[in-house]
Write an enzyme that holds these catalytic residues in place. Sequence first.
Site, PDB file in Angstrom:
ATOM      1  N   GLY A 584       4.717   3.794  -1.636  1.00 32.06           N
ATOM      2  CA  GLY A 584       4.442   4.569  -2.833  1.00 32.06           C
ATOM      3  C   GLY A 584       5.653   5.390  -3.244  1.00 32.06           C
ATOM      4  CG  ASP A 696      12.537  -0.787   7.873  1.00 32.05           C
ATOM      5  OD1 ASP A 696      13.501  -1.587   7.938  1.00 32.05           O
ATOM      6  OD2 ASP A 696      12.003  -0.466   6.801  1.00 32.05           O
TER       7      ASP A 696
END
Length: 880
Positions: A584, A696
């Site tokens: 988001g 990540d």
Amino acid sequence: MGLWVLMICFLALSTTAQSQSSTGFISIDCGLDGATNYTESTMNIIYSPDALYVDAGENRRVSPETNLTGVFDYYKTLRSFSNGTRNCYTLQPLVKGRKYLVRAEFQYGNFDGRDSPPTFDVYLGIHFWWTVPPDEFSRLEIIVVSPGESMQVCLVNKGLGTPYISVLELRPLLDSMYPLVNSSQALVLRGDRTDHGSTGTTRYPEDPYDRIWFSPGETEDWLPMSTDKTVESGSRNFMVPASVLSTAVTTPNISESLNFTVTGLLGEEIYVFMYFAELQQLGMNETREFNVYANSTLWFRQYRPDYLSGGAIYTSRPGTGGTTTYSLKATRNSTLPPFINAFEAHILVQLSTLPTHQNDTDAVLKIKNFYKVKNWEGDPCVPKDLAWAGLGCSYDGSLNPRIVSLNLSHAGLSGGISPFIANLTALVTLDLSHNNLIGEIPRDLVELSQLKVLQLENNDLSGYVPYILLEKSANKTLSLSLDGNTNLCPGTDSCGVKGRKKRVIVPIAISIGGILALLSLILIIMWRVRMRKQKDVQNISSKKIESSNNEQKNLHSVSSQFTFAEIVNITKNFQQQIGKGGFGIVYHGRLKTGIEVAVKMLSKTSSQGAKEFESEAQILTRVHHRNLVSFLGYCNDPNNLSLVYEFMTQGTLAKHLSDNRSNDLSWSIRLKIALDVAQGLDYLHSFCKPPIIHRDVKTTNILLNQSLEAKLADFGLSRLFHDDASACISTAIVGTPGYLDPEYYQTSNLNAKSDIYSFGVVLFELITGKPPIINSTENISIVPWVQSRINRGDITMIVDERFEGKYNINSMWKAIEIAVSCTAPYSIQRPTMSNVVMELKECLTSETSQDIPRNFKIQEESSVDIVPLFLDTATGPLAR
Ligand SMILES: *[C@@H]1O[C@H](CO)[C@@H](O)[C@H](O)[C@H]1NC(C)=O
Ligand SMILES: *[C@@H]1O[C@H](CO)[C@@H](O)[C@H](O)[C@H]1NC(C)=O
Ligand SMILES: *[C@@H]1O[C@H](CO)[C@@H](O)[C@H](O)[C@H]1NC(C)=O
Ligand SMILES: *[C@@H]1O[C@H](CO)[C@@H](O)[C@H](O)[C@H]1NC(C)=O
Ligand SMILES: *[C@@H]1O[C@H](CO)[C@@H](O)[C@H](O)[C@H]1NC(C)=O
Ligand SMILES: *[C@@H]1O[C@H](CO)[C@@H](O)[C@H](O)[C@H]1NC(C)=O
Ligand SMILES: *[C@@H]1O[C@H](CO)[C@@H](O)[C@H](O)[C@H]1NC(C)=O
Ligand SMILES: *[C@@H]1O[C@H](CO)[C@@H](O)[C@H](O)[C@H]1NC(C)=O
Ligand SMILES: *[C@@H]1O[C@H](CO)[C@@H](O)[C@H](O)[C@H]1NC(C)=O
Ligand SMILES: *[C@@H]1O[C@H](CO)[C@@H](O)[C@H](O)[C@H]1NC(C)=O
């Protein structure tokens, strides 16, 4: 007049010759060096050095001038206690409930060269025994029932000289002896035990209980009597030795009485014991009969001692204090004067004080041994004014005292939290803060049902906090303080996989724990905030970079729940977008207090929205480290799930490296950033149980604060995995091109080494200033690019031109080596993050000749600027 007398009948018990055994004796020659026992030759008793019985104190000798002619050798040495208020000998093994005589002797002998004997108190366990007067020599003796399998003799320093002791002896008695003694009262010998009419001293082996019977000597005006015949000791209540009973004294004529005076202090309960055995064969026309008076009042009437058989008259209820005169006076019918064979006076001591509850004592002794606590001697709570330092006890007259608080803060403790603390079941307050404790918080602490305060701050604890503690802290039944444990995951393992052998990944855990687990975690966060919200928020807004430790703590405490209306307010109706992540959009915000934050709105269109919200919230609440971006709060409005993070003013590392503006990150700063990131990852890998793989690691997920300190962001992709670092988890490939571990890509098997690979790529970016994919059209990634140039040996072809040569060539090469090893093709060849942290620290040290900005501290410091998170945009989290 409350004075009673008991007469013991002359049960001529055929106590055949006592087995003259010293079994059960404890004989300590205090202050004797070494560990060798010796046999005292006149008594044939084995004496031991005190090493077995006492930890504290120093071995001393009396001064050479001391006249020890004709006395036992054991008076030559002594043990003194210059440290600590109370020092104790532990006499064991004993039989619980058995009657013992305990004797302590004190031969000063100017051992300290002060020519001034000290005075101090002696306790038998928790009970006051006597004060040793400032004399050249003292002897104390007590008859007592052992309350357990050991008894302690404690010397208490009153500030009037160093306590010392020369000899300590314990002798088992028959249960029938000294019937006044029971578990609630003891007898302390007053003065000497006298053997009238004798010329020498009697003790072991003549007295199998090794009582010492002294001859009163020439001080007697009375006439001696004696017999060659064997005298029966008579009553089993006293077992007076035959040799003591075979002598006596009598008055020169029948009209004269035999008087004794016994002096007691006011309030002392004095008990006298008179022993008799007729030594003379009486003719038919002869009678020996006498009355005993106490203070001229008839105390015992018409006593006729038995021929050659012992008997006794003794007090059964005492008068109180003062000087009492006892007179033995012949009756009118008597043809012979009175006599007496032996005499003892005792003071009755009430043992009404209750010791600390046995469970607590057992536990705290184990804790004492665990942490090697000094000066914890005697009973933990009793007497009150000698309670152990750091302990708090509850005293409820009729119950045994309980340990209700344990404070060992600032005590330099190391190792783990002692498992025995959980056995202190009445504990209300536990403070182990400011030590060097490592390891996990024992789960057993949750068994402490009374616990209201648990302070563990500023240690090096790791792992998870037991769930129930967090729950209690969330519902305010427990004040929990964990700050300053940089390796602690203040989350819970209730949803974790601890103890299970099969690897389980977060989605499964979540489906089990579900929303409830999330909500309870959230409650915890809320609670943590409320506790310190106001004070801390002020601290944070003052933004002092230096006092980083405190503020780091405070940040952790700020997480809280927001309503959607508040989120709208904080973000000024989502005015300023500062990034877009996999989940988001991220907005800039400002709390009422003025603190800047980053608010991440969970994208409504995201199909996995709710799950990922859970995943992130769950992981974030567990993870606190100065090199990980802090989670401050959340909004769980179903349509507007959002997360609030600290705002990192300097944005992403990617931005700094790619900016074409002149170099604002010197080589030393970049090294420091690499170390920061490595420490954050090391924490996730090594200190969280189960460990967490970030999955990540990339420069867009590394954020910088005002002082260019780096923090890792985005745990949205993290997955829990197993302790076993080699264990692999099979799941969909996730990661970012350029950073993706080739082995993971091929095998889909994820482990911590995949993060190491990605970290190596980041390190190459810091070295080269180049992006991970150097040429997107030809898809050349940074790893082979650097490799091919290293082989040519020219560092300048690799290193970022923007350094303009300002770097230490050694540290640069070392960094390159680290990056190369991290990006090795096979995971097994790569180092662990802990190795990397170590190597980078060395690297940074060799770089210190270069100027490092002042507010840069290599070691465990952090600063607290609030900074945005999830600025990650361009490259999606999913890569195939
Ligand atoms: C010395 O005596 C004590 C007490 O009787 C005993 O426990 C210990 O084993 C003895 N030590 C040696 C070395 O014999
Ligand atoms: C030492 O003590 C013994 C026995 O009490 C005594 O006979 C002797 O005179 C004393 N010696 C001195 C030098 O006081
Ligand atoms: C007494 O305490 C001091 C300071 O704690 C210590 O240095 C010394 O070794 C102690 N002495 C003994 C005999 O334990
Ligand atoms: C008791 O009798 C003996 C002789 O049997 C006598 O010598 C003695 O004086 C008598 N003693 C008394 C007190 O009468
Ligand atoms: C012994 O005590 C009694 C009374 O208590 C007293 O009358 C008597 O004179 C005393 N005798 C001696 C020798 O002191
Ligand atoms: C004997 O008298 C003294 C002095 O009056 C008093 O202190 C003491 O308690 C009395 N002893 C007894 C056993 O009553
Ligand atoms: C003395 O002895 C006689 C006879 O044995 C006895 O009757 C009397 O009661 C005794 N007197 C006392 C004071 O005991
Ligand atoms: C003390 O310990 C015993 C044995 O473990 C246990 O049965 C008892 O309940 C404990 N008492 C208290 C007050 O905790
Ligand atoms: C002390 O705690 C240990 C571990 O929690 C337990 O096994 C043991 O039974 C406890 N002992 C007592 C006396 O409560
Ligand atoms: C608080 O938590 C404790 C421990 O889980 C629980 O027993 C207690 O019922 C809770 N109290 C409230 C008011 O929720």
